[in-house]
Design a protein around this motif. Structure first.
Motif, PDB file in Angstrom:
ATOM      1  N   ALA A  56     -10.177 -85.986   4.063  1.00 19.78           N
ATOM      2  CA  ALA A  56     -10.835 -85.179   3.023  1.00 19.78           C
ATOM      3  C   ALA A  56     -10.583 -83.683   3.191  1.00 19.78           C
ATOM      4  O   ALA A  56     -11.419 -82.860   2.827  1.00 19.78           O
ATOM      5  CB  ALA A  56     -12.340 -85.462   2.972  1.00 19.78           C
ATOM      6  N   ILE A  57      -9.432 -83.356   3.732  1.00 19.47           N
ATOM      7  CA  ILE A  57      -9.072 -81.935   3.748  1.00 19.47           C
ATOM      8  C   ILE A  57      -8.093 -81.637   2.615  1.00 19.47           C
ATOM      9  O   ILE A  57      -7.680 -80.512   2.414  1.00 19.47           O
ATOM     10  CB  ILE A  57      -8.491 -81.468   5.108  1.00 19.47           C
ATOM     11  N   ASP A  58      -7.697 -82.684   1.908  1.00 17.64           N
ATOM     12  CA  ASP A  58      -6.874 -82.524   0.707  1.00 17.64           C
ATOM     13  C   ASP A  58      -7.475 -83.448  -0.355  1.00 17.64           C
ATOM     14  O   ASP A  58      -8.251 -84.353  -0.037  1.00 17.64           O
ATOM     15  CB  ASP A  58      -5.419 -82.896   1.025  1.00 17.64           C
TER      16      ASP A  58
ATOM     17  N   SER B 268      -7.308 -59.766   9.100  1.00 17.07           N
ATOM     18  CA  SER B 268      -7.920 -60.759   9.972  1.00 17.07           C
ATOM     19  C   SER B 268      -7.868 -62.139   9.305  1.00 17.07           C
ATOM     20  O   SER B 268      -7.599 -63.150   9.952  1.00 17.07           O
ATOM     21  CB  SER B 268      -9.360 -60.355  10.257  1.00 17.07           C
ATOM     22  N   LEU B 269      -8.109 -62.156   8.000  1.00 15.63           N
ATOM     23  CA  LEU B 269      -8.090 -63.422   7.264  1.00 15.63           C
ATOM     24  C   LEU B 269      -6.692 -64.033   7.296  1.00 15.63           C
ATOM     25  O   LEU B 269      -6.528 -65.226   7.557  1.00 15.63           O
ATOM     26  CB  LEU B 269      -8.534 -63.180   5.818  1.00 15.63           C
ATOM     27  N   PHE B 270      -5.673 -63.210   7.068  1.00 16.02           N
ATOM     28  CA  PHE B 270      -4.304 -63.719   7.075  1.00 16.02           C
ATOM     29  C   PHE B 270      -3.939 -64.249   8.461  1.00 16.02           C
ATOM     30  O   PHE B 270      -3.334 -65.298   8.587  1.00 16.02           O
ATOM     31  CB  PHE B 270      -3.320 -62.619   6.661  1.00 16.02           C
ATOM     32  N   GLU B 271      -4.312 -63.493   9.479  1.00 17.03           N
ATOM     33  CA  GLU B 271      -3.968 -63.901  10.842  1.00 17.03           C
ATOM     34  C   GLU B 271      -4.676 -65.188  11.249  1.00 17.03           C
ATOM     35  O   GLU B 271      -4.171 -65.945  12.069  1.00 17.03           O
ATOM     36  CB  GLU B 271      -4.376 -62.802  11.832  1.00 17.03           C
ATOM     37  N   ARG B 272      -5.855 -65.389  10.695  1.00  8.32           N
ATOM     38  CA  ARG B 272      -6.676 -66.514  11.155  1.00  8.32           C
ATOM     39  C   ARG B 272      -6.861 -67.584  10.093  1.00  8.32           C
ATOM     40  O   ARG B 272      -7.809 -68.360  10.159  1.00  8.32           O
ATOM     41  CB  ARG B 272      -8.028 -65.977  11.628  1.00  8.32           C
ATOM     42  N   THR B 273      -5.955 -67.597   9.134  1.00 12.47           N
ATOM     43  CA  THR B 273      -6.098 -68.571   8.050  1.00 12.47           C
ATOM     44  C   THR B 273      -6.118 -70.001   8.582  1.00 12.47           C
ATOM     45  O   THR B 273      -6.968 -70.815   8.205  1.00 12.47           O
ATOM     46  CB  THR B 273      -4.952 -68.397   7.023  1.00 12.47           C
ATOM     47  N   ARG B 274      -5.192 -70.299   9.499  1.00 15.48           N
ATOM     48  CA  ARG B 274      -5.150 -71.657  10.068  1.00 15.48           C
ATOM     49  C   ARG B 274      -6.466 -71.990  10.769  1.00 15.48           C
ATOM     50  O   ARG B 274      -6.964 -73.107  10.692  1.00 15.48           O
ATOM     51  CB  ARG B 274      -4.009 -71.769  11.078  1.00 15.48           C
ATOM     52  N   LEU B 354     -15.934 -58.121   0.111  1.00 12.20           N
ATOM     53  CA  LEU B 354     -16.056 -58.967  -1.081  1.00 12.20           C
ATOM     54  C   LEU B 354     -14.791 -59.785  -1.341  1.00 12.20           C
ATOM     55  O   LEU B 354     -14.835 -61.020  -1.399  1.00 12.20           O
ATOM     56  CB  LEU B 354     -16.384 -58.081  -2.292  1.00 12.20           C
ATOM     57  N   TYR B 355     -13.670 -59.094  -1.450  1.00  9.69           N
ATOM     58  CA  TYR B 355     -12.438 -59.800  -1.795  1.00  9.69           C
ATOM     59  C   TYR B 355     -11.975 -60.751  -0.688  1.00  9.69           C
ATOM     60  O   TYR B 355     -11.711 -61.937  -0.960  1.00  9.69           O
ATOM     61  CB  TYR B 355     -11.333 -58.799  -2.159  1.00  9.69           C
ATOM     62  N   PRO B 356     -11.905 -60.271   0.584  1.00  8.03           N
ATOM     63  CA  PRO B 356     -11.499 -61.201   1.641  1.00  8.03           C
ATOM     64  C   PRO B 356     -12.419 -62.422   1.736  1.00  8.03           C
ATOM     65  O   PRO B 356     -11.967 -63.536   1.986  1.00  8.03           O
ATOM     66  CB  PRO B 356     -11.587 -60.362   2.920  1.00  8.03           C
ATOM     67  N   THR B 357     -13.718 -62.192   1.522  1.00  4.45           N
ATOM     68  CA  THR B 357     -14.674 -63.290   1.635  1.00  4.45           C
ATOM     69  C   THR B 357     -14.450 -64.313   0.531  1.00  4.45           C
ATOM     70  O   THR B 357     -14.424 -65.526   0.783  1.00  4.45           O
ATOM     71  CB  THR B 357     -16.118 -62.736   1.562  1.00  4.45           C
ATOM     72  N   ILE B 358     -14.271 -63.815  -0.684  1.00  4.24           N
ATOM     73  CA  ILE B 358     -14.037 -64.736  -1.804  1.00  4.24           C
ATOM     74  C   ILE B 358     -12.742 -65.500  -1.560  1.00  4.24           C
ATOM     75  O   ILE B 358     -12.669 -66.712  -1.759  1.00  4.24           O
ATOM     76  CB  ILE B 358     -13.986 -63.957  -3.141  1.00  4.24           C
ATOM     77  N   ARG B 359     -11.752 -64.772  -1.080  1.00  2.00           N
ATOM     78  CA  ARG B 359     -10.455 -65.401  -0.828  1.00  2.00           C
ATOM     79  C   ARG B 359     -10.586 -66.496   0.239  1.00  2.00           C
ATOM     80  O   ARG B 359      -9.995 -67.577   0.111  1.00  2.00           O
ATOM     81  CB  ARG B 359      -9.470 -64.330  -0.374  1.00  2.00           C
ATOM     82  N   ALA B 360     -11.345 -66.202   1.280  1.00  5.94           N
ATOM     83  CA  ALA B 360     -11.542 -67.194   2.346  1.00  5.94           C
ATOM     84  C   ALA B 360     -12.332 -68.390   1.815  1.00  5.94           C
ATOM     85  O   ALA B 360     -12.071 -69.533   2.181  1.00  5.94           O
ATOM     86  CB  ALA B 360     -12.271 -66.568   3.528  1.00  5.94           C
ATOM     87  N   ALA B 361     -13.286 -68.096   0.929  1.00  6.21           N
ATOM     88  CA  ALA B 361     -14.166 -69.164   0.425  1.00  6.21           C
ATOM     89  C   ALA B 361     -13.406 -70.140  -0.459  1.00  6.21           C
ATOM     90  O   ALA B 361     -13.680 -71.342  -0.444  1.00  6.21           O
ATOM     91  CB  ALA B 361     -15.339 -68.546  -0.328  1.00  6.21           C
ATOM     92  N   VAL B 362     -12.458 -69.630  -1.231  1.00 10.04           N
ATOM     93  CA  VAL B 362     -11.791 -70.519  -2.194  1.00 10.04           C
ATOM     94  C   VAL B 362     -10.537 -71.186  -1.598  1.00 10.04           C
ATOM     95  O   VAL B 362      -9.890 -71.984  -2.265  1.00 10.04           O
ATOM     96  CB  VAL B 362     -11.398 -69.761  -3.490  1.00 10.04           C
ATOM     97  N   LEU B 363     -10.241 -70.859  -0.354  1.00  5.60           N
ATOM     98  CA  LEU B 363      -9.036 -71.409   0.259  1.00  5.60           C
ATOM     99  C   LEU B 363      -9.242 -72.900   0.582  1.00  5.60           C
ATOM    100  O   LEU B 363     -10.133 -73.240   1.350  1.00  5.60           O
ATOM    101  CB  LEU B 363      -8.756 -70.629   1.550  1.00  5.60           C
ATOM    102  N   PRO B 364      -8.423 -73.802   0.019  1.00  3.46           N
ATOM    103  CA  PRO B 364      -8.588 -75.224   0.358  1.00  3.46           C
ATOM    104  C   PRO B 364      -8.228 -75.437   1.823  1.00  3.46           C
ATOM    105  O   PRO B 364      -7.290 -74.805   2.344  1.00  3.46           O
ATOM    106  CB  PRO B 364      -7.585 -75.929  -0.563  1.00  3.46           C
ATOM    107  N   PRO B 365      -8.930 -76.336   2.527  1.00  2.00           N
ATOM    108  CA  PRO B 365      -8.675 -76.541   3.960  1.00  2.00           C
ATOM    109  C   PRO B 365      -7.220 -76.869   4.250  1.00  2.00           C
ATOM    110  O   PRO B 365      -6.641 -76.345   5.195  1.00  2.00           O
ATOM    111  CB  PRO B 365      -9.583 -77.707   4.327  1.00  2.00           C
ATOM    112  N   ILE B 366      -6.618 -77.710   3.414  1.00  3.84           N
ATOM    113  CA  ILE B 366      -5.242 -78.121   3.703  1.00  3.84           C
ATOM    114  C   ILE B 366      -4.274 -76.939   3.595  1.00  3.84           C
ATOM    115  O   ILE B 366      -3.347 -76.810   4.387  1.00  3.84           O
ATOM    116  CB  ILE B 366      -4.806 -79.295   2.772  1.00  3.84           C
ATOM    117  N   LYS B 367      -4.535 -76.075   2.624  1.00  2.84           N
ATOM    118  CA  LYS B 367      -3.677 -74.882   2.471  1.00  2.84           C
ATOM    119  C   LYS B 367      -3.829 -73.992   3.698  1.00  2.84           C
ATOM    120  O   LYS B 367      -2.861 -73.413   4.177  1.00  2.84           O
ATOM    121  CB  LYS B 367      -4.089 -74.099   1.224  1.00  2.84           C
TER     122      LYS B 367
END
Lengths: 258, 372
Positions: A56-58, B268-274, B354-367
């Motif tokens: 469920a990560i995708d 920080s968000l880009f570096e720690r996206t994974r 605001l922007y980094p937080t929204i960006r982090a929030a909408v990022l799908p886990p798989i991406k």
């Protein structure tokens, strides 16, 4: 005596990526509770995508997934599902390098109501289980790749999930480390935990009760080894039969250990 | 490990960046707070003028550039005195003069000796000056102490040498640090015969000050009344502009700081996206993952705010010791200054995050997990 529902059941599962790349083209699969399944196949055949969907990560573009008899869409909280029902092991372990090994193991236990002390004790217990107790306070950068993967397995077991999902867990390890990780999976299998492993490695697949082969986004073959088979099929609705002649009960998902 | 421990670890993993960001917040806060406390000091000093006379209300010229440039003529003073509800009205001319390096803004009040009692002046030594005396002066007891003068000493001011006839007390530190001259004399020195700066009004017992103020303003529309320091802007536009400058600089600091905070958080968000993808994969919710990033920023903001206030205290103190500003600036560290510091730091963080937080929030886990 009522049979427990399958750990996973998929029907006509598809996943199409932008650009009309069809990673999965209708996968029907059922994994019985307590079974160890290895998913193999050439690179790009969709096996990791399938694992990501099960974790469920995708999100699938078509078809359905049920876990423990319940469609994923009906789980009230997918975070809770990821936290408690499945434990995920990645090829590259993905430990956070800044925090000690034990803290990495604690990560899934945040927000579960466990106190920091309880989390710490559980992490220590799990690290002992994977023979990594000695490294609890070390940083991930201070241990070897094989050791990191064992820590990742400990992390995946943190909340005692019903299912362990592993994506190429030995893909980046040397042979000695691979052997230790395989031993670990064997031990987990023997204690009756449901395991789904995506792997290229024959020796890893050998741990499984059933080996599922995929190609071009579909399941092409199931090879029940010494253990009862997984139920599988494809979107064409044709149930397949294991080479040893035992019938797969596609879409029924009633198989357990026999 | 606790959540807080995790946040601290994450910050400490990039110490230079974390300290740099906290310093950026701190400098912005320092600039805003220093401006606020010094302008508050100026405001307080100016407001102290109206409280010297212990009046129920003070009458000044409406819309004067600053309160000391207010001009009220004899006729207006007479009209104020004759307004219903006014028991007593004392007209004073207030001037500021540089006496020496230690007293660059020495206050001089021109007042009739007969009005002193009504003005709340108590003679503590010597005698009052003569009503029309040309070279006599009374010093506030603080001023006398500061200048090392006493009754009988000479005091140079307004280009003349004056004899100190007495020492007074008003019970107000600002007033007691000044001098009083015969009204006609100081009007003459400043070439404004018949003009006063302020009129201090005492109401008839039982009268409401607000009602008396309304009557005065109705009769004399070119004048206005001040009853509290917060009404000071009616007469002194300088303080209004100063306050606007402080507010403007706060907004500017927030915007500039927000860009810095936002850039750093985005990096920080880009570096720690994974890593964020991993946290989602092990069961952290979208908002709990985001809260990790937000908490890191919040700690830097609060730390930066604290550091900024400390720096502001140091800078403001240093400013008061600069020869060109000595005696002119009196930093006033009020609760408002601390609130402004926190507001600035939090404003920078919230807008920047605001922007980094929204960006982090909408990022799908798989991406996030597959992010390279």
């Amino acid at each position: 005596m009522s049979e427990s529902p399958p750990a996973f059941e998929t029907h006509g599962l598809t996943r199409t990526f932008p650009g009309h790349v069809e990673a999965l083209r209708g996968v029907d699969l059922a994994v019985a509770s307590g079974q160890t399944v290895a998913i193999t196949g050439p690179s790009g055949c969709g096996k990791s995508t399938l694992l990501h969907l099960l974790a469920a990560i995708d999100v699938p573009t078509g078809g359905s997934i049920s876990a423990a008899g319940r469609p994923l869409g009906e789980w009230p909280d997918l975070s809770e599902y990821r936290r408690s029902y499945v434990g995920l092991v990645f090829q590259f372990h993905d430990l956070i390098p800044r925090i000690p090994v034990s803290a990495n193991v604690e990560l899934p236990m945040f927000w579960t109501g466990r106190s920091p002390r309880a989390r710490r004790e559980r992490a220590r217990e799990l690290l002992e289980l994977v023979d990594m107790g000695f490294a609890a306070h070390r940083l991930p950068t201070e241990i070897s790749g094989g050791e990191r993967q064992r820590v990742a397995i400990a992390r995946a077991l943190a909340n005692d999930p019903a299912v362990l999902l592993a994506d190429e867990p030995t893909g980046s390890l040397d042979s000695a480390s691979t052997e230790r990780v395989i031993d670990l999976f064997r031990a987990l299998r023997d204690e009756g935990r449901t395991i789904v492993i995506v792997t290229h490695a024959v020796e890893v697949a050998a741990v499984a009760d059933v080996v599922v082969r995929m190609r071009d986004g579909v399941v092409v073959e199931a090879d029940p080894q010494a253990r009862p088979p997984v139920v599988l099929g494809n979107a064409d609705g044709l149930d397949r039969q294991a080479p040893d002649g035992r019938a797969h009960r596609a879409r029924q998902g009633r198989l357990g250990r026999g | 490990m606790t959540f807080f421990g995790l946040v601290v670890r994450n910050l400490w993993a990039k110490p230079v960046r974390s300290i740099g960001l906290a310093l950026a917040v701190a400098f912005a806060v320092m600039a805003v707070v220093t401006l606020a406390v010094t302008s508050s000091g100026l405001e307080e000093s100016a407001a102290a003028i109206i409280s010297v006379g212990k009046a129920d209300l003070t009458v000044v010229q409406k819309g004067a550039a600053d309160i000391l440039s207010s001009t009220i003529d004899k006729n207006e003073l007479t009209s104020v005195r004759s307004t219903r509800g006014v028991a007593n009205a004392v007209g004073v001319l207030v001037e500021i003069e540089r006496i020496n390096a230690a007293n660059p803004a020495f206050i001089e009040i021109g007042i009739e000796p007969s009005d002193m009692a009504a003005f709340g002046v108590t003679l503590v030594a010597g005698r009052t000056y003569g009503a029309t005396a040309a070279h006599e002066v009374m010093l506030g007891w603080r001023a006398a102490a500061n200048l090392g003068l006493h009754v009988g000493s000479t005091f140079k001011a307004n280009g003349t040498t004056n004899t100190v006839t007495g020492l007074f007390s008003t019970g107000n530190a600002f007033g007691d640090a000044g001098a009083m001259f015969p009204l006609p004399a100081i009007q003459g020195y400043n070439r404004v015969p018949g003009i006063v700066t302020l009129v201090f009004v005492k109401d008839v017992a039982g009268e409401k000050a607000a009602a008396v103020a309304r009557r005065i303003e109705y009769r004399l529309p070119e004048l206005t009344t001040i009853r509290t320091a917060s009404q000071f802007g009616r007469a002194d536009r300088t303080l209004v502009y100063l306050q606007a400058a402080v507010n403007g600089s706060t907004v500017l600091a927030i915007l500039i700081g927000a860009v810095i905070v936002g850039n750093t958080m985005l990096l920080s968000l880009f570096e720690r996206t994974r890593e964020f993808g991993l946290l989602r994969a092990v069961g952290w919710t979208r908002w709990r993952t985001v809260s990790l990033l937000a908490s890191e920023s919040l700690i830097l903001a609060v730390g930066g705010a604290g550091l900024g206030v400390g720096l502001s205290f140091m800078v403001a103190t240093l400013l008061t010791h600069l020869p060109v500003l000595a005696g002119l600036l009196t930093p006033n560290f009020t609760a408002d200054a601390f609130a402004r510091a926190l507001f600035t730091a939090l404003g920078m963080t919230v807008v920047g995050a605001l922007y980094p937080t929204i960006r982090a929030a909408v990022l799908p886990p798989i991406k996030a997990i597959q992010y390279e």
